[in-house]
Write a protein that holds these residues in place. Structure first.
Motif, PDB file in Angstrom:
ATOM      1  N   MET A  71     -11.245   7.293  11.335  1.00 19.61           N
ATOM      2  CA  MET A  71     -10.447   8.380  11.702  1.00 19.61           C
ATOM      3  C   MET A  71      -9.415   8.075  12.753  1.00 19.61           C
ATOM      4  SD  MET A  71     -11.653  10.904   9.811  1.00 19.61           S
ATOM      5  CE  MET A  71     -10.878  12.124  10.609  1.00 19.61           C
ATOM      6  N   ALA A  72      -7.988   8.255  12.315  1.00 14.32           N
ATOM      7  CA  ALA A  72      -6.956   7.838  13.196  1.00 14.32           C
ATOM      8  C   ALA A  72      -6.053   9.011  13.565  1.00 14.32           C
ATOM      9  CB  ALA A  72      -6.132   6.694  12.256  1.00 14.32           C
ATOM     10  N   ILE A  73      -6.336   9.323  14.660  1.00 13.40           N
ATOM     11  CA  ILE A  73      -5.494  10.431  15.284  1.00 13.40           C
ATOM     12  C   ILE A  73      -4.099  10.118  15.491  1.00 13.40           C
ATOM     13  CG2 ILE A  73      -5.888  10.286  17.796  1.00 13.40           C
ATOM     14  CD1 ILE A  73      -6.188  13.476  17.677  1.00 13.40           C
ATOM     15  N   HIS A  74      -3.163  11.023  15.025  1.00 21.01           N
ATOM     16  CA  HIS A  74      -1.649  10.837  15.315  1.00 21.01           C
ATOM     17  C   HIS A  74      -1.474  11.437  16.691  1.00 21.01           C
ATOM     18  CE1 HIS A  74       2.684  10.872  14.763  1.00 21.01           C
ATOM     19  NE2 HIS A  74       2.702  10.271  13.866  1.00 21.01           N
ATOM     20  N   PRO A  75      -0.645  10.769  17.444  1.00 18.73           N
ATOM     21  CA  PRO A  75      -0.087  11.300  18.794  1.00 18.73           C
ATOM     22  C   PRO A  75       0.835  12.569  18.347  1.00 18.73           C
ATOM     23  CG  PRO A  75       1.275   9.404  18.400  1.00 18.73           C
ATOM     24  CD  PRO A  75      -0.180   9.498  17.346  1.00 18.73           C
ATOM     25  N   ASP A  76       0.865  13.293  19.226  1.00 19.31           N
ATOM     26  CA  ASP A  76       1.559  14.472  19.231  1.00 19.31           C
ATOM     27  C   ASP A  76       3.297  14.256  19.255  1.00 19.31           C
ATOM     28  OD1 ASP A  76      -0.646  15.826  19.746  1.00 19.31           O
ATOM     29  OD2 ASP A  76      -0.414  16.111  21.652  1.00 19.31           O
ATOM     30  N   ASP A  77       3.919  14.822  18.723  1.00 21.08           N
ATOM     31  CA  ASP A  77       5.417  14.382  18.337  1.00 21.08           C
ATOM     32  C   ASP A  77       6.077  15.606  18.452  1.00 21.08           C
ATOM     33  OD1 ASP A  77       7.598  13.166  17.879  1.00 21.08           O
ATOM     34  OD2 ASP A  77       7.013  12.554  15.600  1.00 21.08           O
ATOM     35  N   LEU A  80      -3.959   2.580  -2.500  1.00 19.65           N
ATOM     36  CA  LEU A  80      -3.948   3.652  -1.548  1.00 19.65           C
ATOM     37  C   LEU A  80      -4.702   3.388  -0.400  1.00 19.65           C
ATOM     38  CD1 LEU A  80      -3.599   6.678  -1.146  1.00 19.65           C
ATOM     39  CD2 LEU A  80      -5.632   7.142  -2.171  1.00 19.65           C
ATOM     40  N   THR A  81      -3.622   2.997   0.541  1.00 19.40           N
ATOM     41  CA  THR A  81      -4.347   2.337   1.966  1.00 19.40           C
ATOM     42  C   THR A  81      -4.631   3.190   2.886  1.00 19.40           C
ATOM     43  OG1 THR A  81      -2.108   2.129   2.650  1.00 19.40           O
ATOM     44  CG2 THR A  81      -3.026   0.156   1.767  1.00 19.40           C
ATOM     45  N   VAL A  82      -4.134   4.663   2.795  1.00 18.19           N
ATOM     46  CA  VAL A  82      -4.167   5.680   3.877  1.00 18.19           C
ATOM     47  C   VAL A  82      -4.030   7.068   3.357  1.00 18.19           C
ATOM     48  CG1 VAL A  82      -3.796   6.716   6.350  1.00 18.19           C
ATOM     49  CG2 VAL A  82      -3.305   4.097   5.983  1.00 18.19           C
ATOM     50  N   ILE A  83      -4.973   7.801   4.099  1.00 18.32           N
ATOM     51  CA  ILE A  83      -4.582   9.208   3.559  1.00 18.32           C
ATOM     52  C   ILE A  83      -3.948   9.832   4.907  1.00 18.32           C
ATOM     53  CG2 ILE A  83      -5.704  11.600   3.366  1.00 18.32           C
ATOM     54  CD1 ILE A  83      -5.652  10.370   0.784  1.00 18.32           C
ATOM     55  N   GLU A  84      -2.742  10.430   4.529  1.00 15.17           N
ATOM     56  CA  GLU A  84      -2.051  10.875   5.941  1.00 15.17           C
ATOM     57  C   GLU A  84      -1.421  12.310   5.193  1.00 15.17           C
ATOM     58  OE1 GLU A  84       1.542  10.158   8.959  1.00 15.17           O
ATOM     59  OE2 GLU A  84       1.055   8.466   7.442  1.00 15.17           O
ATOM     60  N   GLY A 121       0.589  -1.280  -0.223  1.00 12.12           N
ATOM     61  CA  GLY A 121      -0.004   0.060  -0.004  1.00 12.12           C
ATOM     62  C   GLY A 121       0.874   1.273  -0.036  1.00 12.12           C
ATOM     63  N   ILE A 122       0.121   2.308  -0.221  1.00 11.49           N
ATOM     64  CA  ILE A 122       0.735   3.542  -0.401  1.00 11.49           C
ATOM     65  C   ILE A 122      -0.174   4.685   0.754  1.00 11.49           C
ATOM     66  CG2 ILE A 122       1.188   5.813  -1.625  1.00 11.49           C
ATOM     67  CD1 ILE A 122       3.132   3.684  -2.233  1.00 11.49           C
ATOM     68  N   VAL A 123       0.595   5.282   1.282  1.00  9.42           N
ATOM     69  CA  VAL A 123       0.147   6.279   2.178  1.00  9.42           C
ATOM     70  C   VAL A 123       0.364   7.527   1.680  1.00  9.42           C
ATOM     71  CG1 VAL A 123       0.354   7.285   4.551  1.00  9.42           C
ATOM     72  CG2 VAL A 123       0.402   4.876   4.482  1.00  9.42           C
ATOM     73  N   SER A 124      -0.785   8.551   1.441  1.00  7.51           N
ATOM     74  CA  SER A 124      -0.193   9.701   0.525  1.00  7.51           C
ATOM     75  C   SER A 124      -1.322  10.789   0.948  1.00  7.51           C
ATOM     76  CB  SER A 124      -0.283   9.394  -0.772  1.00  7.51           C
ATOM     77  OG  SER A 124       0.357  10.564  -1.604  1.00  7.51           O
ATOM     78  N   ALA A 125      -1.497  11.831   0.167  1.00 11.02           N
ATOM     79  CA  ALA A 125      -2.262  12.940   0.340  1.00 11.02           C
ATOM     80  C   ALA A 125      -2.263  13.980  -0.792  1.00 11.02           C
ATOM     81  CB  ALA A 125      -1.975  13.879   1.666  1.00 11.02           C
ATOM     82  N   ILE A 126      -3.343  14.921  -0.572  1.00  5.59           N
ATOM     83  CA  ILE A 126      -3.337  15.974  -1.971  1.00  5.59           C
ATOM     84  C   ILE A 126      -2.590  17.082  -0.997  1.00  5.59           C
ATOM     85  CG2 ILE A 126      -4.760  17.277  -3.216  1.00  5.59           C
ATOM     86  CD1 ILE A 126      -4.910  14.585  -3.906  1.00  5.59           C
ATOM     87  N   TYR A 127      -1.528  17.579  -1.493  1.00  5.60           N
ATOM     88  CA  TYR A 127      -0.584  18.712  -0.989  1.00  5.60           C
ATOM     89  C   TYR A 127      -0.816  19.700  -1.741  1.00  5.60           C
ATOM     90  CZ  TYR A 127       1.552  14.230   0.666  1.00  5.60           C
ATOM     91  OH  TYR A 127       1.756  12.944   1.234  1.00  5.60           O
ATOM     92  N   ASP A 128      -1.593  20.151  -2.718  1.00  2.29           N
ATOM     93  CA  ASP A 128      -1.573  21.322  -3.298  1.00  2.29           C
ATOM     94  C   ASP A 128      -3.121  22.137  -2.909  1.00  2.29           C
ATOM     95  OD1 ASP A 128      -3.203  19.695  -4.871  1.00  2.29           O
ATOM     96  OD2 ASP A 128      -2.165  20.239  -6.823  1.00  2.29           O
ATOM     97  N   CYS A 176      -5.698   9.745   8.352  1.00  2.00           N
ATOM     98  CA  CYS A 176      -4.923  10.207   9.564  1.00  2.00           C
ATOM     99  C   CYS A 176      -4.954  11.595   9.671  1.00  2.00           C
ATOM    100  CB  CYS A 176      -3.388   9.718   9.259  1.00  2.00           C
ATOM    101  SG  CYS A 176      -2.249  10.285  10.631  1.00  2.00           S
ATOM    102  N   TYR A 177      -5.049  11.902  11.003  1.00  2.00           N
ATOM    103  CA  TYR A 177      -4.814  13.520  11.229  1.00  2.00           C
ATOM    104  C   TYR A 177      -4.297  13.707  12.609  1.00  2.00           C
ATOM    105  CZ  TYR A 177      -8.443  12.765  14.405  1.00  2.00           C
ATOM    106  OH  TYR A 177      -9.522  12.538  15.756  1.00  2.00           O
TER     107      TYR A 177
END
Length: 346
Positions: free
Chosen positions: A195-201, A60-64, A27-34, A102-103
């Protein structure tokens, strides 16, 4: 699990052709960047991204990530407009077959490091975080650039934004996250998006800004806000692992059904709130990756899992943390552990 890889689109020096050659990659993890933060992602852009990935026999497995507008995090009256746009983006993603988004809810800055090219003894370079160094940094200083830095801020805009957060406490940020989830999760349920929240980093405050997704206790509170199968977690071993009090394997076992996306990377804690990013190998860092993968195997994890930040090795140059070679090594290492666990179990 579905072994996946982060790709930053056609401008990424790490091409889909190269990613496809990694053994076991699915799979690919990607997003719309523009598209500016807060605006609706057009269906045609999403479909184009999906088709480009599928041309290389990947999915396309995940939008991140789908970024959350700062007005939502701040709880401003304008947030409802941006939440409405977010809902439409989720619907457009679902129409293209996307199942996981992911967000994060980190104010202003995404993941942050103090040095992007720290030299290791083996000759590679890596990302490091030193709290004492970051404490001395002025985010408004001219010429300062860090990962997570949004270079699209107009002159004076960043200063105004940081001032807007001066009176925002952790509790207020939790309230604003709850408002967001109460609005978003019903739509996620309707269109079947996790919906998958990412921890703070890193998992603590920087530049005086509150951070709230940092520990097992915060995950329990997150789930309680909206107890839905669609309200879940991106479990990042590097982010949670920076805090030695987090027992990663036990957290995976506890919240397994809520983990919709897995980031597996290793970090080496070198002091109080200080760490460097190592290879994925357990013995090179503070995260026991075999123990982590064992926990995923025990809970029957079937979701997307990707290697995360890598060192720059073998003379490679490019986006710090996101070169091909070390992340590919990480992917093969993780896949090898998984195969051994599966065959031993059966």
């Amino acid at each position: 699990m579905k072994l996946s890889f982060r790709w930053y689109g056609k401008e990424d020096e790490v091409t889909l052709e190269y990613i496809r050659q990694i053994p076991g990659m699915q799979g690919i993890v990607s997003a719309i960047y523009d598209v500016p933060v807060g605006e609706v992602w057009p269906s045609e852009k999403i479909q184009s991204l999906k088709e480009e990935i599928e041309k290389h026999d990947l999915t396309l497995t995940v939008i991140e990530s789908v970024p959350v507008h700062e007005d939502i995090k701040l709880g401003l009256p304008t947030r409802d407009k941006y939440i409405a746009n977010y809902k439409q983006t989720l619907k457009n993603l679902a129409n293209a077959g996307v199942g996981v988004v992911c967000y994060n809810f980190m104010p202003v800055f995404d993941w942050t490091r103090s040095n992007l090219y720290f030299p290791l003894a083996d000759g590679s370079t890596t990302l490091i975080y030193e709290d004492k160094v970051v404490e001395k940094m002025n985010p408004l200083a001219e010429g300062l650039s860090l990962p997570g830095w949004d270079s699209s801020y107009a002159e004076g805009e960043l200063k105004e934004l940081l001032q807007s957060y001066q009176d925002v406490t952790e509790e207020m940020l939790w309230e604003n996250l709850a408002y967001f989830l109460h609005e978003i999760i019903p739509v996620a349920e309707e269109v079947d998006i996790k919906m998958a929240i990412h921890p703070d980093d890193p998992p603590w405050s920087i530049f005086g800004l509150p951070r709230i997704i940092t520990s097992e206790k915060s995950l329990a509170r997150l789930i309680d806000i909206q107890d839905s199968p669609n309200n879940g977690i991106t479990f990042c071993t590097g982010s949670f692992g920076a805090n030695s009090e987090n027992n990663l394997a036990e957290m995976i076992r506890t919240y397994g059904s809520k983990i919709h996306f897995a980031h597996c990377r290793n970090i080496k804690r070198t002091g109080e709130r200080t760490f460097e990013e190592s290879s994925h190998l357990s013995s090179d860092g503070s995260v026991d990756m075999v123990e982590v993968m064992q926990a995923y195997n025990e809970i029957g994890f079937t979701g997307p899992l990707r290697p995360d930040h890598g060192r720059m090795i073998w003379g490679e140059t490019g986006r710090p943390g996101y070169g091909l070679y070390d992340r590919a090594l990480g992917a093969v290492y993780l896949n090898g552990i998984w195969e051994a666990l599966v065959k031993t179990k059966s």
